[in-house]
Design an enzyme around this catalytic site. Structure first.
Site, PDB file in Angstrom:
ATOM      1  CD  GLU A 189      36.735 -15.813-107.099  1.00  0.00           C
ATOM      2  OE1 GLU A 189      36.356 -14.723-107.579  1.00  0.00           O
ATOM      3  OE2 GLU A 189      36.103 -16.426-106.213  1.00  0.00           O
ATOM      4  CE  LYS A 204      40.115 -24.758 -99.633  1.00  0.00           C
ATOM      5  NZ  LYS A 204      39.333 -25.026-100.851  1.00  0.00           N
TER       6      LYS A 204
END
Length: 441
Positions: A189, A204
């Protein structure tokens, strides 16, 4: 006899959302056959409707109104972030709507609140797409291995950092150069902090540990380090040990030890892993996760961990499962947190270190350094010196330790940095064998 459709509202229509819309349209007949009823999109909440002209009357900017509408059965959330996603999903669940989400940050921070809201309303909460994209990892932990005892989940769960480290390994490039390439190719990004600083992987890891060990683990429980400090010299040092460097998420069930009860550890950091380990060959933006269970043994899950189409695939899988439950009058798996195990602080976890030092090239240096390790109960596995040899010059000293408590290792490195004979601590990396017998252990 006509079958009542399953009506779906979607929050967000970016890279993943647009793929969900495409799959719903292109495979409508097959999805209906699999779900037992047509799956119809009834509304899409976006901030800029003019960017989605192909959705016409489905568009709305009133997300709060959409999630509680009477003509909505399931809410699919792909906007990400904590707010307004949390408020919207809690309102949807309270209104009796099942939820499918890909929001790992929200689940890692407030998953229990969502699970409790789903239970209170008797609806489903599915989130396969939150970890490892299209790889059917969470469903395996939550359902396929529900009869087994999982002892460890470890692997590569962030494609951006894996691409960067793979590029550094293959070309000898610096972190900055590899990040620039990842950004150019769309793997990173514009603001890569969540990836390169480890926060994405930590979210996660919290989800994986919660499912694997039937214990509520949040992102704040996960020890997190990123890859910004990894250098081309570190990559070369790893190669010299027949290892590679990967950003790994490690979730372990730690057996009881004396008066210390059974607990869990969840951590994310760059580590040297043996080149012969299957994870070492996972390159580019792919993900791979090893799961170890008492009865099933070792299993590896591998595939595309991000991207619009792979993530949408996982979303559609959840959507079909929710639709089947609504057609059949059942429910999917509920939160399982019965174990309520304590989460170990990083300082008590046993790890191994690879420490690279710039030292004076004179007699007594090795003894002084070895004495500091010994004083804190840290056993040295190997020592290697390069450079120097003429007296008075700087030499490079590499120390690889056996497993010891993280706190003892960190304290040793801190003391070494202050010794007169040490000119600088170049790098400190952990060494993980990840359960492979006979390698780097």
């Amino acid at each position: 006899m006509a079958v009542t459709p399953i009506r779906v509202a979607m929050l967000g229509c970016g890279t993943v959302g647009s793929e969900v819309v495409r799959l719903l349209r292109d495979h409508a007949d097959e999805l209906a056959a699999r779900a037992g009823a047509p799956v119809e999109l009834t509304g899409v909440a976006v901030r800029r409707p003019h960017r989605h002209g192909d959705l016409a009357d489905l568009l709305t900017t009133d997300a709060a109104g959409l999630v509680t509408r009477d003509d909505v059965d399931v809410v699919v959330e792909v906007i990400g972030g904590i707010e307004p996603a949390r408020t919207l999903l809690l309102e949807a669940l309270k209104a009796g709507k099942s939820v499918v989400t890909a929001n790992k940050a929200l689940l890692a921070e407030d998953g229990p609140a969502l699970a409790e809201a789903a239970d209170a309303s008797g609806v489903d909460l599915y989130y396969e797409a939150a970890v490892a994209g299209a790889i059917p990892l969470l469903r395996s932990l939550r359902e396929s291995l529900a009869g087994d005892r999982i002892t460890r989940v470890a692997g590569i769960v962030n494609g951006t950092t894996n691409f960067i480290l793979s590029a550094m390994t293959a070309s000898g490039s610096s972190f900055a150069e590899a990040l620039e390439e990842a950004t150019r190719l769309g793997y990173a990004e514009a603001d890569p902090s969540a990836d390169v600083d480890g926060y994405d992987a930590a979210s996660k890891a919290a989800i994986l540990a919660s499912l694997a060990f039937h214990t509520r683990v949040t992102a704040s429980d996960v020890h997190c380090e990123g890859i910004r400090s990894v250098t081309s010299s570190d990559i070369a040092a790893a190669a010299g040990m027949d290892c590679v460097i990967k950003l790994v998420a490690i979730c372990e069930r730690i057996p009881p030890d004396g008066d210390v009860p059974e607990s869990v550890s969840a951590r994310v950091y760059p580590a040297m892993i043996p080149a012969v380990h299957p994870l070492a060959s996972v390159d580019g933006a792919f993900n791979a996760v090893f799961v170890e269970a008492e009865a099933a043994g070792q299993m590896m899950f591998y595939g595309q961990g991000a991207g619009g189409a792979p993530t949408a695939s996982a979303v559609l899988g959840d959507l079909v499962a929710v639709a089947r439950n609504r057609v059949g009058g059942g429910r999917g798996p509920r939160e399982s947190a019965y174990a309520s195990l304590a989460v170990r602080s990083m300082g008590t976890v046993r790890t191994r270190y690879h420490v690279s030092l710039d030292v004076d090239d004179r007699a007594g240096v090795l003894a002084a350094i070895a004495g500091e390790f010994s004083h804190r109960g840290v056993s040295i596995a190997a020592v290697r010196q390069t450079g120097g040899g003429n007296g008075g010059e700087a030499a490079r000293l590499v120390v690889v330790t056996h497993a010891a408590p993280e706190a003892a290792l960190a304290a040793t490195v801190e003391v070494l940095a202050g010794l007169d004979v040490v000119r600088g601590v170049d790098s400190v990396l952990r060494v993980e064998d990840l359960g492979r017998k006979g390698v780097a252990g």
